[in-house]
Design a protein around this motif. Structure first.
Motif, short mmCIF file in Angstrom:
data_model
loop_
_atom_site.label_atom_id
_atom_site.label_comp_id
_atom_site.label_asym_id
_atom_site.label_seq_id
_atom_site.Cartn_x
_atom_site.Cartn_y
_atom_site.Cartn_z
N SER A 68 0.81 -1.22 0.00
CA SER A 68 0.00 0.00 0.00
C SER A 68 0.85 1.27 0.00
O SER A 68 0.35 2.35 -0.31
CB SER A 68 -0.92 0.02 1.22
N LYS A 69 2.12 1.14 0.36
CA LYS A 69 3.07 2.25 0.47
C LYS A 69 2.71 3.22 1.60
O LYS A 69 3.29 4.30 1.71
CB LYS A 69 3.17 3.04 -0.86
N LYS A 119 6.78 -8.81 7.40
CA LYS A 119 6.40 -10.05 6.74
C LYS A 119 6.14 -9.82 5.25
O LYS A 119 6.40 -10.69 4.42
CB LYS A 119 5.15 -10.63 7.40
N GLY A 120 5.63 -8.63 4.90
CA GLY A 120 5.37 -8.32 3.49
C GLY A 120 6.65 -8.29 2.67
O GLY A 120 6.69 -8.75 1.53
N MET A 154 -3.19 3.19 17.45
CA MET A 154 -3.97 3.57 16.27
C MET A 154 -4.17 2.38 15.35
O MET A 154 -3.31 1.49 15.26
CB MET A 154 -3.23 4.68 15.51
N PRO A 155 -5.30 2.33 14.63
CA PRO A 155 -5.47 1.29 13.60
C PRO A 155 -4.37 1.40 12.55
O PRO A 155 -3.87 2.49 12.26
CB PRO A 155 -6.84 1.61 13.00
N LYS A 156 -3.99 0.26 11.98
CA LYS A 156 -2.86 0.24 11.05
C LYS A 156 -3.08 1.17 9.86
O LYS A 156 -2.13 1.75 9.33
CB LYS A 156 -2.63 -1.20 10.56
N MET A 157 -4.34 1.33 9.43
CA MET A 157 -4.58 2.12 8.22
C MET A 157 -4.57 3.63 8.47
O MET A 157 -4.72 4.42 7.55
CB MET A 157 -5.92 1.72 7.59
N ASP A 165 13.49 5.94 0.90
CA ASP A 165 12.31 6.74 0.54
C ASP A 165 11.33 6.89 1.69
O ASP A 165 10.14 7.16 1.49
CB ASP A 165 11.61 6.13 -0.69
N ILE A 166 11.78 6.74 2.93
CA ILE A 166 10.95 6.97 4.10
C ILE A 166 10.94 8.47 4.41
O ILE A 166 11.96 9.16 4.28
CB ILE A 166 11.51 6.19 5.32
N TYR A 167 9.77 8.96 4.82
CA TYR A 167 9.64 10.34 5.26
C TYR A 167 9.63 10.40 6.79
O TYR A 167 8.98 9.56 7.44
CB TYR A 167 8.37 10.97 4.71
#
Length: 569
Positions: free
Chosen positions: A164-165, A197-198, A226-229, A253-255
């Motif tokens: 999902s990025k 795991k992904g 918090m929920p993962k999404m 590419d992490i912010y």
């Protein structure tokens, strides 16, 4: 108010008399821990160590270690004020008329701050870029004598979902392995482990960046359930009333938050063998045992020119993390009430180290209401780890532990008031026979129509024993109940002061598996809170209590006046 960065918060602490600055040289190996532990136990100030041996970075610790500083950090006078604001958002009646909708407009405008802003420019956390990585330059603490090494204890670990990025941030301790690598201690139940795991599924390197030293709202958000999404930076932006500015890392590419003090950039390689990490003196007050976790490779360190290294220590409560847990209690109570209309209030006592005990008051409207609330709590996110749930009537102030005690003693009616549930437990729980799974206990202390048993007195006793054989704890409880009329008896090891009720309850919350360690005889209840032996069913080692060495205690005693703690400095 929104704090621009950690420096801004430190200035506010200093102006309000909530900060002690220590100029004396100190060691990051055990000495800072002993000082901070004493100050924390005495409900003292935040500490800024300006001169840490073998490091150019000052160390800030205990910054959120009180109700006042925790509230300050989140921009409120008290934590309940934030909970009330969240409750207003969730109250649908606020949107059922034009007049109420208009009154809600300022509240809606605040939601504009939840969206993080990605900057195209470098942030203050990138004023200095070090590609020649050496983690030994950081004043990373060795917290306790039996720790396996030095641990980064307040890291904001940013990851990105492989598919999902979407970014996620969590807080997991990091053991320094060498100058360029650390352990990555994400538990099986945590989002970081799930995201890993992904990447492991197709054997792809996982980019990871670690921000150290953000403003308190950002730091707290990393710990929030918090929920993962949902991006935790959205919660941080709402708390700050200001969007979180994010900048892209130099080598991945992490912010990360632009205002962070220090950033560690790197990756985790799923193809590598796991590394042995721990033991570590953990927030339960016990050493968590060594286990195998992924290795984090640091490829670049960036930092501000005047960077400050943030740290916390955890152990037997009260500690700084207890107040972060209390913030979660007050902020997320409205969400729990929305899902459980019967719920009135919640207390996660400090002795319960967040996941070991929850005291709730309810509107007891129908038979079985207490049991329904218990089941709801155990089925709700991280609340599933709660080992003990105590339910009282709405007339009881759950923040007043004397009132709770009286309700327990008056209303518990033997086995009928106890509800056993088996299910998942926190990875740090050491009392169950098996890791990650065991018994949870609900205690219904609401008023009932049962006739009082005149053979049982509403009193309790605490017994200490020298445990020299298996099952001596539970046997002692049985023997006592057979010859006495007290409603409860608690058995602890003889190194526990039975007059120190806070420590006794900490032992109860940590050391029992309800199915194994509770006995009921003639409506009287015995609790074995002693250390358990392998012969009693354990399949793993029992961890040691966290204690500082006598050598360090003596050294700090001798140097205490030189620290200047409590003086105007």
């Amino acid at each position: 108010m929104a704090y621009k960065d950690l420096h801004h918060f430190i200035k506010a602490l200093e102006e309000t008399g909530e900060l002690d600055v220590i100029h004396e040289e100190v060691s990051s190996e055990l000495e800072i821990t002993e000082i901070a532990d004493r100050v924390s136990k005495a409900h003292g100030n935040a500490l800024l160590f300006k001169n840490v041996k073998n490091s150019k970075y000052p160390v800030l610790i205990n910054a959120m270690g009180s109700y006042k500083r925790m509230s300050m950090g989140l921009g409120a006078k008290q934590l309940d004020d934030i909970g009330a604001e969240i409750a207003n958002y969730l109250d649908l009646s606020n949107y059922l008329s034009i007049k109420k909708l208009i009154k809600s407009i300022p509240r809606m405008f605040r939601l504009l701050h939840v969206f993080p802003i990605k900057s195209k420019f470098r942030g203050s956390c990138q004023q200095v870029i070090e590609r020649d990585v050496n983690l030994d330059t950081l004043p990373v603490l060795k917290c306790w004598p039996e720790d396996a090494g030095r641990f980064i204890t307040l890291p904001l670990i940013f990851t990105k979902d492989r598919y999902s990025k979407q970014q996620n941030v969590g807080m997991y301790r990091m053991q320094i392995l060498d100058q360029t690598t650390t352990g990555m201690h994400w538990h099986k139940h945590k989002d970081g482990s799930e995201i890993f795991k992904g990447y492991a599924a197709d054997n792809t390197r996982m980019p990871v960046s670690v921000a150290l030293g953000c403003d308190p709202a950002i730091t707290y958000a990393a710990t929030a359930p918090m929920p993962k999404m949902i991006d935790e930076m959205m919660l941080a932006g709402w708390l700050r009333k200001s969007n979180v500015k994010m900048v892209k890392c130099i080598t991945n590419d992490i912010y990360v938050p632009s205002s962070a003090e220090i950033v560690l950039e790197g990756y985790v390689d799923p193809s590598e063998d796991l590394v042995l990490e721990g033991p570590f003196g953990d927030h339960t007050g016990y050493y968590s045992l060594a286990d195998y976790y992924p290795k984090f490779h640091v490829t670049c360190i960036t930092h501000r020119k005047n960077a400050i290294y943030p740290a916390t220590i955890v152990g037997k409560p009260p500690m700084e993390d207890c107040y972060m847990a209390k913030a979660t209690e007050r902020l997320f109570l409205p969400v729990l009430r929305m899902q459980m209309p019967e719920l009135v209030d919640l207390n996660l006592p400090l002795e319960g180290v967040f996941h070991n005990c929850a005291i709730v008051s309810i509107r007891n409207k129908y038979p079985g209401c207490a049991r329904k609330v218990m089941s709801s709590i155990w089925g709700m996110g991280q609340m599933m780890y709660t080992k003990l749930i105590v339910v009282v009537d709405e007339t009881i102030d759950v923040q007043n532990l004397k009132e709770v005690r009286d309700a327990v003693l008056s209303n518990v009616q033997g086995r009928e008031s106890l509800i056993l549930s088996e299910g998942p437990l926190d990875a740090l729980d050491h009392s169950s026979d098996k890791a990650l799974y065991g018994s949870r206990l609900g205690v219904d202390c609401t008023v009932t129509n049962k006739v009082k048993d005149n053979k049982v007195t509403n009193t309790y006793q605490i017994l200490t024993i020298n445990k020299d054989r298996p099952y001596k704890g539970i046997d002692t409880a049985v023997e006592f109940l057979n010859h006495n009329s007290d409603k409860f008896v608690i058995v602890v090891d003889d190194d526990v002061d039975k007059n120190d009720l806070s420590t006794v309850m900490w032992k109860v919350f940590n050391n029992i598996d309800a199915k194994r360690d509770i006995t009921v005889i003639d409506n009287k209840i015995g609790i074995d809170a002693t250390k358990k032996w392998r012969e009693e069913g354990l399949t793993r080692d029992w961890p040691n209590d966290i204690k500082m060495s006598d050598e360090i205690k003596k050294m700090v005693d001798e140097r205490w006046d030189s620290y200047g703690i409590g003086e105007n400095n």
